[in-house]
Design a protein around this motif. Structure first.
Motif, PDB file in Angstrom:
ATOM      1  N   CYS A   1       0.831  -1.210   0.000  1.00 34.23           N
ATOM      2  CA  CYS A   1       0.000   0.000   0.000  1.00 34.23           C
ATOM      3  C   CYS A   1       0.865   1.260   0.000  1.00 34.23           C
ATOM      4  O   CYS A   1       1.738   1.407   0.842  1.00 34.23           O
ATOM      5  CB  CYS A   1      -0.925   0.018   1.214  1.00 34.23           C
TER       6      CYS A   1
ATOM      7  N   VAL B   1       0.096   4.351   0.640  1.00 32.91           N
ATOM      8  CA  VAL B   1      -0.223   5.461   1.545  1.00 32.91           C
ATOM      9  C   VAL B   1      -0.547   5.003   2.964  1.00 32.91           C
ATOM     10  O   VAL B   1      -1.092   5.776   3.743  1.00 32.91           O
ATOM     11  CB  VAL B   1      -1.398   6.303   0.991  1.00 32.91           C
TER      12      VAL B   1
ATOM     13  N   CYS C   1      -7.376   5.732   1.616  1.00 30.66           N
ATOM     14  CA  CYS C   1      -7.162   4.868   0.450  1.00 30.66           C
ATOM     15  C   CYS C   1      -7.330   5.647  -0.844  1.00 30.66           C
ATOM     16  O   CYS C   1      -8.274   6.410  -1.005  1.00 30.66           O
ATOM     17  CB  CYS C   1      -8.176   3.722   0.508  1.00 30.66           C
ATOM     18  N   ILE C   2      -6.385   5.457  -1.780  1.00 30.28           N
ATOM     19  CA  ILE C   2      -6.467   6.171  -3.049  1.00 30.28           C
ATOM     20  C   ILE C   2      -7.062   5.292  -4.144  1.00 30.28           C
ATOM     21  O   ILE C   2      -7.173   5.715  -5.289  1.00 30.28           O
ATOM     22  CB  ILE C   2      -5.082   6.686  -3.501  1.00 30.28           C
TER      23      ILE C   2
ATOM     24  N   CYS D   1      -5.890   2.421  -5.546  1.00 30.67           N
ATOM     25  CA  CYS D   1      -4.991   1.909  -6.581  1.00 30.67           C
ATOM     26  C   CYS D   1      -5.173   0.401  -6.792  1.00 30.67           C
ATOM     27  O   CYS D   1      -4.783  -0.130  -7.798  1.00 30.67           O
ATOM     28  CB  CYS D   1      -3.549   2.200  -6.209  1.00 30.67           C
ATOM     29  N   ARG D   2      -5.723  -0.288  -5.797  1.00 32.59           N
ATOM     30  CA  ARG D   2      -6.039  -1.713  -5.858  1.00 32.59           C
ATOM     31  C   ARG D   2      -4.789  -2.598  -5.946  1.00 32.59           C
ATOM     32  O   ARG D   2      -4.852  -3.738  -6.360  1.00 32.59           O
ATOM     33  CB  ARG D   2      -6.996  -2.016  -7.021  1.00 32.59           C
TER      34      ARG D   2
ATOM     35  N   CYS E   1      -3.340  -3.615  -3.336  1.00 29.72           N
ATOM     36  CA  CYS E   1      -3.531  -4.600  -2.269  1.00 29.72           C
ATOM     37  C   CYS E   1      -4.388  -5.765  -2.759  1.00 29.72           C
ATOM     38  O   CYS E   1      -4.179  -6.905  -2.356  1.00 29.72           O
ATOM     39  CB  CYS E   1      -4.154  -3.933  -1.054  1.00 29.72           C
TER      40      CYS E   1
ATOM     41  N   VAL F   1     -11.144   0.560  -1.088  1.00 30.46           N
ATOM     42  CA  VAL F   1     -11.133  -0.872  -0.891  1.00 30.46           C
ATOM     43  C   VAL F   1     -11.733  -1.189   0.481  1.00 30.46           C
ATOM     44  O   VAL F   1     -11.744  -0.341   1.372  1.00 30.46           O
ATOM     45  CB  VAL F   1      -9.671  -1.349  -1.035  1.00 30.46           C
TER      46      VAL F   1
HETATM   47  S1  SF4 Z   1      -6.335   0.330  -2.836  1.00 28.25           S
HETATM   48 FE1  SF4 Z   1      -5.266  -0.860  -1.264  1.00 28.25          FE
HETATM   49  S2  SF4 Z   1      -3.090  -0.500  -1.704  1.00 28.25           S
HETATM   50 FE2  SF4 Z   1      -4.245   1.112  -2.785  1.00 28.25          FE
HETATM   51  S3  SF4 Z   1      -4.340   2.813  -1.330  1.00 28.25           S
HETATM   52 FE3  SF4 Z   1      -6.190   1.612  -1.001  1.00 28.25          FE
HETATM   53  S4  SF4 Z   1      -5.674   0.209   0.656  1.00 28.25           S
HETATM   54 FE4  SF4 Z   1      -3.730   0.993  -0.138  1.00 28.25          FE
END
Ligand code: SF4
Lengths: 437, 299
Positions: free
Chosen positions: B153, B155, B173-174, B176-177, B179, B219
């Motif tokens: 992750c 951030v 959470c941004i 980006c997926r 994770c 997420v």
């Molecule tokens: S999608 Fe997952 S990896 Fe991306 S910022 Fe959110 S929690 Fe972190």
């Protein structure tokens, strides 16, 4: 170079500056690109409004063509490093007229790659979180830092050798608005063509060339690590770094050949970008394709021989199942066949080699798709209790439009750069001629 | 989660409870100015708040005043991020008892504002070809001690707490997926569109331990019901199961409690006596969820 020997310096100037203007046709082309871009932008606005649900992505296949396209763009941008830096530092003479073309492509692809990754974000409004909360352990943070560094270095590497030519542009371009002339003047930093100035430019260009090599290797290696650092069977591969880098050279060389063909025809550069250049680039393509085939064999044959439990399912769907048609078309049609054809001298003439390059480029795009998507269709645990569509991924219209938009943006940047600046370096050509005489 | 149709009197008593519970009020973004409804200000507009035991209730907006809630948000964030000192939460899932009733899935989806296709816990139908055995396997997040999602992750939006629980901060959470790509157990799900009942949850303050309200473009995943565990209760799925499949507890105390029978047993002997295993141990993720085999040895 033979054909240039008889040309006077003034003639070379005017021929190489001939395309630096805003002709009617170039305006129509730019307007057309802007129009298409606006349509694609509409879809992106829809995506911002309604969320990533407008795409065909789901909880299992959560990276689709945005990510494949990102990998493709990063790959294509690596060519700037191969041609201007590696070959340039090795003292290869014939790359002089095409090194700026490679640099222009590198800048355009790397810049847009940065934007493509934003289109994949679920929350683009939180982009600043990477600055606020960035974790140095995350490969995404590495990727962002190296891509930004690479864009900066590539811009410098484009700009620095351009300074003497900007001065020429300022004096000799006709039919350009006054403010454009002013821009040239500012950008040429008071260039006066003294030998000391040339010394300085050469020195700093060399430094940049050296610096850019590790950074370029880093951007694509780190991009490959976005996959290789996960535990997914099929991505979990220690050779992903070199596998991606070697693939990048194939992609980039093909892109440069296509650009060369268009510049040569449309900008009247037949005497500068010669048949010999196409022949040489064709040979370069053979070399890099050979290396890439080698990595492909390693990447596919080794796991296919062992058929470890996690990998077996995905491999069999790739080699003989759901994705096999695309797989074999990409491997044979997009790589092996072009490679074999390019061994024939006649196939390295401008038109055939350009057509082959288009096929290679197409294959390269789908190759990225094959690396990113099919593996996610076979997670370790079964996909259950979700709608049928979650088993496979099909990009939606919005997704395709947004991806097209990124290509249009690359074309726009390339067009504008090559309408603002001479695509063949004037002073380097002249210098080369002086040497030979 | 049920939306209690509160009668006037019960609402009144609830409000008093809320008022007396002091620091507990911090879980709502709004604090009551008084426990009485103020008729002057008109009772027309109402607000929904989440009570401590996770009931959504409507109260008169006149009776509450917004608080400079920055400090409280920070408090909530800190609490959610740090976890409970001295604990190490674990779950044991007895596959021989699972009859695919899916009460766990239902209560989980209701608690966490999830759509039918979004699973924090998913009961999978498994086929063990070598032994000719079919069984049902509930699969929550494994709350790994070496969690691949946390390492990738960018951030720190997904993180591991000191009590072993891996949580998601959906305000950070941004989307980006990465994770999701990194998780070998497919334990994560994404809010591709507006979450379920988004309107209903609109004004509720974010509770990281429950991960509600869900947010579009972020997420979400199983939280080991960190909100319930903090109150000394068993997770939603664990207490919903009618068949005694789940045990939950603290590995440091070496005790786990069955959600159906409420029987507390020693964790180490439960694992040892029943040949417990974890999912894909070869990946080195070190899960906190243990499975007891679908068929009792010798049975
Ligand atoms: S999608 Fe997952 S990896 Fe991306 S910022 Fe959110 S929690 Fe972190």
């Amino acid at each position: 170079m033979e054909s240039l020997k008889k040309k006077e310096s003034a003639r070379i100037d005017s021929e190489l500056l001939a395309h630096v203007n805003w002709s009617r046709s170039s305006k129509i082309w730019i307007a057309f690109l802007l129009l298409v871009f606006a349509v694609c932008l509409y879809y992106y606005i829809q995506q911002i409004k309604n969320g990533l649900g407008v795409t065909g992505l789901n909880d299992f296949i959560s990276w689709g063509i945005y990510i494949s396209n990102f990998v493709f763009f990063v790959a294509a941008s690596l060519i700037g490093m191969l041609i201007s830096s590696v070959l340039g530092l090795a003292g290869v003479k014939w790359i002089k007229p095409i090194s700026r073309i490679a640099e222009i492509l590198a800048v355009a692809f790397a810049l847009v790659a940065g934007l493509v990754i934003i289109t994949d974000m679920g929350r683009p409004d939180r982009l600043h979180h990477i600055l606020l909360f960035g974790r140095i352990q995350s490969p995404i943070v590495w990727d962002i830092s190296v891509v930004i560094t690479y864009v900066m270095l590539s811009l410098l590497l484009l700009y620095l050798p351009l300074i003497p030519d900007l001065n020429v542009c300022k004096d000799k371009c006709c039919g350009i608005p006054a403010f454009q002339r002013k821009i040239y003047k500012v950008l040429s930093l008071g260039w006066t063509h003294t030998p000391e100035q040339y010394q300085l430019i050469k020195k700093f260009t060399r430094i940049l060339m050296v610096l850019i090599i590790p950074v370029a290797l880093a951007i694509h290696t780190v991009t490959s690590w976005l996959f290789a650092l996960t535990l997914r069977a099929g991505w979990d591969s220690p050779i992903f770094g070199p596998y991606f880098v070697s693939g990048a050279f194939v992609t980039g060389s093909a892109a440069v050949i296509i650009a060369m063909y268009f510049y040569r025809r449309n900008f009247g550069l037949k005497d500068y970008i010669t048949e010999e250049h196409f022949d040489k680039m064709g040979k370069l393509l053979v070399l890099v394709a050979l290396v890439y085939v080698y990595f492909n064999i390693n990447e596919i044959l080794v796991p296919a021989f062992k058929l470890k439990s996690g990998e077996a399912e995905h491999l069999s769907s790739m080699l003989t199942g759901h994705d096999s048609l695309m797989f074999w078309m990409v491997q044979i049609g997009g790589l092996i066949l072009p490679f074999l054809l390019l061994l024939i001298k006649r196939m390295r003439r401008p038109l055939p080699v350009t057509i082959i390059s288009v096929v290679i480029l197409l294959g390269a795009w789908f190759k990225r798709y094959l690396i990113v998507v099919p593996i996610q269709q076979h997670p370790y645990l079964p996909i259950q209790n979700v709608p049928e569509e979650f088993m496979y991924y099909r990009p939606t219209l919005a997704e395709i439009a947004i991806t097209c938009g990124s290509f249009v943006l690359v074309l726009l940047i390339v067009t504008i750069l090559s309408k603002l600046f001479p695509v063949v370096s004037i002073w380097e050509i002249k210098e080369e001629l002086d040497h030979e005489n | 989660m049920e939306n209690d149709p509160d009668s006037k009197s019960s609402r009144r008593s609830f409000l008093q409870k809320l008022g007396f519970s002091g620091a507990g009020v911090l879980s709502a973004p709004l604090v009551l100015s008084s426990c009485q409804n103020n008729p002057d200000k008109g009772g027309a507009s109402t607000l929904k708040v989440l009570t401590q035991d996770n009931h959504l209730v409507e109260i008169d907006s006149a009776s509450i005043r917004p608080v400079a809630d920055k400090a409280e948000r920070e408090y909530l964030q800190k609490k959610g991020r740090e976890g409970m000192p001295g604990k190490k939460f674990v779950m044991v899932i007895d596959l021989s008892r699972c009859k695919n009733e899916r009460a766990c899935m239902k209560s989980c989806q209701n608690a966490h504002q999830l759509k039918p296709e979004q699973h924090h816990i998913n009961v999978l139908e498994m086929h063990d070809e070598a032994n000719g055995l079919s069984y049902y396997m509930p699969k929550p997040c494994q709350h790994c001690d070496n969690p691949p999602c946390v390492s990738v992750c960018p951030v720190d939006a997904t993180f591991k707490r000191q009590d072993g629980i891996v949580l998601v901060d959906n305000e950070r959470c941004i989307g980006c997926r990465f994770c999701i790509a990194a998780c070998p157990y497919s334990a994560r799900t994404f809010n591709w569109t507006e979450p379920r009942d988004a309107e209903k949850y609109k004004d509720i303050s974010y509770n990281m331990e429950l991960n509600v309200p869900q947010k579009k473009g972020t997420v979400t995943k199983c939280a080991f019901s960190a909100d319930r565990v903090r109150k000394g209760q068993l997770p939603y799925c664990v207490s919903a199961c009618p068949n005694g499949v789940y045990y939950f507890g603290d590995a440091n105390e070496d005790l786990v409690t069955n959600g159906t029978t409420r029987e507390t047993v020693r964790l180490s002997s439960l694992l040892k006596d029943n040949f417990a295993y974890t999912l894909m141990p070869e990946l080195g993720t070190k899960p906190s969820v243990y499975y007891l085999p679908p068929r009792k040895p010798g049975a």
